[in-house]
Motif scaffolding. Structure first.
Motif, PDB file in Angstrom:
ATOM      1  N   TYR A   4       0.813  -1.166  -0.052  1.00  0.00           N
ATOM      2  CA  TYR A   4       0.002  -0.030   0.191  1.00  0.00           C
ATOM      3  C   TYR A   4       0.990   1.282   0.004  1.00  0.00           C
ATOM      4  O   TYR A   4       1.746   1.474   1.032  1.00  0.00           O
ATOM      5  N   ASN A   5       0.831   2.049  -1.088  1.00  0.00           N
ATOM      6  CA  ASN A   5       2.058   3.071  -1.194  1.00  0.00           C
ATOM      7  C   ASN A   5       1.182   4.232  -1.500  1.00  0.00           C
ATOM      8  O   ASN A   5       1.617   4.986  -2.497  1.00  0.00           O
ATOM      9  N   LEU A   6       0.500   4.651  -0.383  1.00  0.00           N
ATOM     10  CA  LEU A   6      -0.288   6.238  -0.776  1.00  0.00           C
ATOM     11  C   LEU A   6       0.043   6.787   0.287  1.00  0.00           C
ATOM     12  O   LEU A   6      -0.007   6.294   1.441  1.00  0.00           O
ATOM     13  N   GLN A   7       0.192   8.114   0.005  1.00  0.00           N
ATOM     14  CA  GLN A   7       0.620   9.099   1.004  1.00  0.00           C
ATOM     15  C   GLN A   7      -0.571   9.395   2.133  1.00  0.00           C
ATOM     16  O   GLN A   7      -0.235   9.494   3.384  1.00  0.00           O
ATOM     17  N   ASN A   8      -1.768   9.229   1.513  1.00  0.00           N
ATOM     18  CA  ASN A   8      -2.778   9.438   2.568  1.00  0.00           C
ATOM     19  C   ASN A   8      -3.181   8.080   3.351  1.00  0.00           C
ATOM     20  O   ASN A   8      -3.565   7.274   2.927  1.00  0.00           O
ATOM     21  N   THR A   9      -2.928   8.378   4.679  1.00  0.00           N
ATOM     22  CA  THR A   9      -3.013   7.078   5.357  1.00  0.00           C
ATOM     23  C   THR A   9      -4.492   7.374   6.212  1.00  0.00           C
ATOM     24  O   THR A   9      -4.785   6.577   7.212  1.00  0.00           O
ATOM     25  N   ASP A  10      -5.237   8.381   5.956  1.00  0.00           N
ATOM     26  CA  ASP A  10      -6.455   8.593   6.783  1.00  0.00           C
ATOM     27  C   ASP A  10      -7.360   7.235   6.530  1.00  0.00           C
ATOM     28  O   ASP A  10      -7.442   6.697   5.560  1.00  0.00           O
ATOM     29  N   SER A  11      -8.079   6.823   7.719  1.00  0.00           N
ATOM     30  CA  SER A  11      -8.704   5.477   7.776  1.00  0.00           C
ATOM     31  C   SER A  11      -9.748   5.379   6.931  1.00  0.00           C
ATOM     32  O   SER A  11     -10.298   4.496   6.421  1.00  0.00           O
ATOM     33  N   ASN A  12     -10.480   6.689   6.512  1.00  0.00           N
ATOM     34  CA  ASN A  12     -11.604   6.767   5.884  1.00  0.00           C
ATOM     35  C   ASN A  12     -11.190   6.594   4.558  1.00  0.00           C
ATOM     36  O   ASN A  12     -11.905   6.049   3.679  1.00  0.00           O
ATOM     37  N   PHE A  13     -10.054   7.030   3.996  1.00  0.00           N
ATOM     38  CA  PHE A  13      -9.726   7.200   2.745  1.00  0.00           C
ATOM     39  C   PHE A  13      -9.048   5.532   2.537  1.00  0.00           C
ATOM     40  O   PHE A  13      -9.396   4.938   1.234  1.00  0.00           O
ATOM     41  N   ALA A  14      -8.471   5.026   3.306  1.00  0.00           N
ATOM     42  CA  ALA A  14      -8.095   3.483   3.281  1.00  0.00           C
ATOM     43  C   ALA A  14      -9.526   2.605   3.239  1.00  0.00           C
ATOM     44  O   ALA A  14      -9.283   1.659   2.430  1.00  0.00           O
ATOM     45  N   LEU A  15     -10.720   2.936   3.931  1.00  0.00           N
ATOM     46  CA  LEU A  15     -11.811   2.062   3.625  1.00  0.00           C
ATOM     47  C   LEU A  15     -12.200   2.339   2.336  1.00  0.00           C
ATOM     48  O   LEU A  15     -12.752   1.328   1.710  1.00  0.00           O
ATOM     49  N   LEU A  16     -12.064   3.526   1.699  1.00  0.00           N
ATOM     50  CA  LEU A  16     -12.392   3.772   0.320  1.00  0.00           C
ATOM     51  C   LEU A  16     -11.886   2.852  -0.761  1.00  0.00           C
ATOM     52  O   LEU A  16     -12.234   2.152  -1.590  1.00  0.00           O
ATOM     53  N   VAL A  17     -10.298   2.878  -0.355  1.00  0.00           N
ATOM     54  CA  VAL A  17      -9.428   2.120  -1.065  1.00  0.00           C
ATOM     55  C   VAL A  17      -9.929   0.494  -1.060  1.00  0.00           C
ATOM     56  O   VAL A  17     -10.012  -0.209  -2.033  1.00  0.00           O
ATOM     57  N   GLU A  18     -10.221   0.171   0.151  1.00  0.00           N
ATOM     58  CA  GLU A  18     -10.485  -1.323   0.509  1.00  0.00           C
ATOM     59  C   GLU A  18     -11.897  -1.677  -0.304  1.00  0.00           C
ATOM     60  O   GLU A  18     -11.950  -2.705  -0.887  1.00  0.00           O
ATOM     61  N   ASN A  19     -12.855  -0.944  -0.137  1.00  0.00           N
ATOM     62  CA  ASN A  19     -14.063  -0.909  -0.879  1.00  0.00           C
ATOM     63  C   ASN A  19     -13.976  -1.053  -2.464  1.00  0.00           C
ATOM     64  O   ASN A  19     -14.841  -1.753  -3.008  1.00  0.00           O
ATOM     65  N   ARG A  20     -13.181  -0.243  -2.971  1.00  0.00           N
ATOM     66  CA  ARG A  20     -12.934  -0.508  -4.410  1.00  0.00           C
ATOM     67  C   ARG A  20     -12.285  -1.732  -4.966  1.00  0.00           C
ATOM     68  O   ARG A  20     -12.676  -2.439  -5.742  1.00  0.00           O
ATOM     69  N   ILE A  21     -11.481  -2.138  -4.052  1.00  0.00           N
ATOM     70  CA  ILE A  21     -10.929  -3.561  -4.015  1.00  0.00           C
ATOM     71  C   ILE A  21     -11.810  -4.555  -4.056  1.00  0.00           C
ATOM     72  O   ILE A  21     -11.917  -5.562  -4.964  1.00  0.00           O
ATOM     73  N   LYS A  22     -12.788  -4.394  -3.059  1.00  0.00           N
ATOM     74  CA  LYS A  22     -13.842  -5.416  -2.954  1.00  0.00           C
ATOM     75  C   LYS A  22     -14.961  -5.175  -4.174  1.00  0.00           C
ATOM     76  O   LYS A  22     -15.348  -6.628  -4.686  1.00  0.00           O
ATOM     77  N   GLU A  23     -15.166  -4.220  -4.607  1.00  0.00           N
ATOM     78  CA  GLU A  23     -15.930  -4.108  -5.974  1.00  0.00           C
ATOM     79  C   GLU A  23     -15.311  -4.840  -6.949  1.00  0.00           C
ATOM     80  O   GLU A  23     -16.036  -5.645  -7.821  1.00  0.00           O
TER      81      GLU A  23
END
Length: 121
Positions: free
Chosen positions: A93-112
């Protein structure tokens, strides 16, 4: 639907998403019994974590292999994906934004993407 790769075959899958005005790229390598997922905005490999299920505990075991061990984003994502896929999962995971809400968006996109293309995972 395509089955698991035949002996030693590697399946590659790339996709991107714009999340919070940031373009995020995803690279998936599916191997016979494992999965490698890279997430980032620029081509860097700053960290790497691995997780796998075990018969002794319902929570997959995970560890950081490369990078800052205090950043648990890769480790947590690898653990959740290992539980979902029942495979050994490597995550970078190589994103500067480590905000938990942003990480949740990333994870939801992977699940989609996993739901849309299960044969790629």
């Amino acid at each position: 639907m395509e089955g698991p790769p035949a002996g030693g075959d590697v399946s590659l899958h790339n996709f991107s998403a714009r999340l919070w005005e940031q373009l995020v790229h995803f690279h998936v390598m599916r191997l016979t019994d494992s999965l490698f997922l890279w997430v980032g905005a620029t081509p860097h490999l700053r960290n790497l974590a691995v997780a796998m299920c075990n018969r002794y505990d319902s929570i997959p075991v995970s560890t950081s292999l490369l990078g800052d061990t205090s950043d648990t984003t890769s480790t947590g994502l690898a653990r959740r994906l290992a539980r979902k896929t029942n495979k050994q999962v490597f995550v970078s995971y190589n994103l500067q934004n480590t905000d938990s809400n942003f990480a949740l968006l990333v994870e939801n996109r992977i699940k989609e993407e996993m739901e849309a293309f299960p044969e790629k995972f």
